[in-house]
Design a protein around this motif. Sequence first.
Motif, PDB file in Angstrom:
ATOM      1  N   PHE A 188      75.589  93.214  26.083  1.00 29.94           N
ATOM      2  CA  PHE A 188      75.511  92.411  27.299  1.00 29.94           C
ATOM      3  C   PHE A 188      76.784  91.573  27.387  1.00 29.94           C
ATOM      4  O   PHE A 188      77.340  91.193  26.364  1.00 29.94           O
ATOM      5  CB  PHE A 188      74.309  91.466  27.244  1.00 29.94           C
ATOM      6  CG  PHE A 188      72.972  92.139  27.319  1.00 29.94           C
ATOM      7  CD1 PHE A 188      72.289  92.221  28.525  1.00 29.94           C
ATOM      8  CD2 PHE A 188      72.378  92.677  26.185  1.00 29.94           C
ATOM      9  CE1 PHE A 188      71.033  92.828  28.595  1.00 29.94           C
ATOM     10  CE2 PHE A 188      71.128  93.284  26.240  1.00 29.94           C
ATOM     11  CZ  PHE A 188      70.462  93.364  27.459  1.00 29.94           C
ATOM     12  N   GLU A 200      72.624  86.926  30.534  1.00 26.75           N
ATOM     13  CA  GLU A 200      72.062  88.261  30.706  1.00 26.75           C
ATOM     14  C   GLU A 200      71.242  88.702  29.486  1.00 26.75           C
ATOM     15  O   GLU A 200      70.277  89.445  29.625  1.00 26.75           O
ATOM     16  CB  GLU A 200      73.188  89.270  30.960  1.00 26.75           C
ATOM     17  CG  GLU A 200      73.903  89.048  32.275  1.00 26.75           C
ATOM     18  CD  GLU A 200      75.198  89.807  32.365  1.00 26.75           C
ATOM     19  OE1 GLU A 200      75.256  90.760  33.160  1.00 26.75           O
ATOM     20  OE2 GLU A 200      76.153  89.437  31.641  1.00 26.75           O
ATOM     21  N   GLY A 246      73.074  94.891  31.952  1.00 31.62           N
ATOM     22  CA  GLY A 246      73.445  93.614  32.544  1.00 31.62           C
ATOM     23  C   GLY A 246      73.424  93.652  34.052  1.00 31.62           C
ATOM     24  O   GLY A 246      72.881  94.570  34.664  1.00 31.62           O
TER      25      GLY A 246
END
Length: 188
Positions: free
Chosen positions: A6, A11, A69
């Motif tokens: 990520f 996220e 993400g």
Amino acid sequence: MKAAIFATRLEADFAISAFGFKKIESENFEVFAADNSLLAVSGVGMLSAALCVQYIVRKFDISEILNAGACGILGKKGKVGDVFEIGKVVCADDFCKDEFFLSESPNTLVSSSRAVKKDEERMRYAGIADFVDMECYGILKSLSILNFPLENFSSVKVASDFSEGCDIKKNIPLVIKNLECAVSNFLK
């Protein structure tokens, strides 16, 4: 070992919590472990993502990688909160010419070295892709240099914004948990 990458903690936090990841290091990148899986937070941008994937592939025995993400919507495909498997990844920058084909999914992602905020930029990139992020191309380029088998890489994104009026920092916490099923399926 599987690894999920990520860009930001904003996220990644849902996955860290939902799947019981515990921080194992933070000197170069934040890296978390749970069972036989890693989660890494690369930082924003293609360079940070490329360096992060180099680091974890070289330090750990990584066999599969998921880039998960947020992404921006460039055209009319989907709405904020929708989750998309990425089939093809290209780069917005003139000096990057490679195209990476990940799956049969019809969704194309363009990675940009800077945030695509203006509607005119979105319209320009909408001619080549459905969605935009700032990391995936850097990860793929780095993996190709490492001769990592790209068939063991996948990307899943949740749409967080669609116009210059959208507040991505406000939207990400509202939609990021929509990735939980996709991340769970990857970690199995």
